[in-house]
Scaffold this active site. Sequence first.
Site, mmCIF file in Angstrom:
data_model
loop_
_atom_site.group_PDB
_atom_site.id
_atom_site.type_symbol
_atom_site.label_atom_id
_atom_site.label_comp_id
_atom_site.label_asym_id
_atom_site.label_seq_id
_atom_site.Cartn_x
_atom_site.Cartn_y
_atom_site.Cartn_z
ATOM 1 N N GLU A 55 14.270 5.840 10.071
ATOM 2 C CA GLU A 55 13.263 5.002 9.414
ATOM 3 C C GLU A 55 12.386 4.282 10.431
ATOM 4 O O GLU A 55 11.310 3.799 10.086
ATOM 5 C CB GLU A 55 13.947 3.951 8.533
ATOM 6 N N LYS B 105 10.307 0.075 -1.581
ATOM 7 C CA LYS B 105 10.488 1.246 -0.713
ATOM 8 C C LYS B 105 10.735 2.418 -1.665
ATOM 9 O O LYS B 105 11.723 2.452 -2.397
ATOM 10 C CB LYS B 105 11.683 1.026 0.223
#
Length: 119
Positions: A24, A101
């Site tokens: 990420e 997200k």
Amino acid sequence: PLLMDRIVVAGIRELGVHGVLPEEQTRPQPFEVDVELTVDLTAPGESDALEDTVDYAAVCEAVSRVVRSESYRLLERLATRIAEVCRVDDRVQSVAVTVRKMHPPVRAMVDHVGVHIER
């Protein structure tokens, strides 16, 4: 008197590099942001003049820039930074920020994960 006027911008979509996991921290992923600004809208409601209110186009650009060009581990920190840029205009009395997200690294089938803060 308690002010209830709001400027609402929902569903600002932007790619950003935010997260705890190693993958990420290198790969941009999609985020979606909602902001709700508490602003006295009495003057623009009467004048019909952009200079009497908070320009939501400028707010959108500032939010997109934070998501796109800054990088944080936690959604809580990202949401706080977004709140900070939304409060730059002194006419903004408070702000609510929701950050989602869209593809979180979880095994469960979820639509999204997110945080909501009010400052």
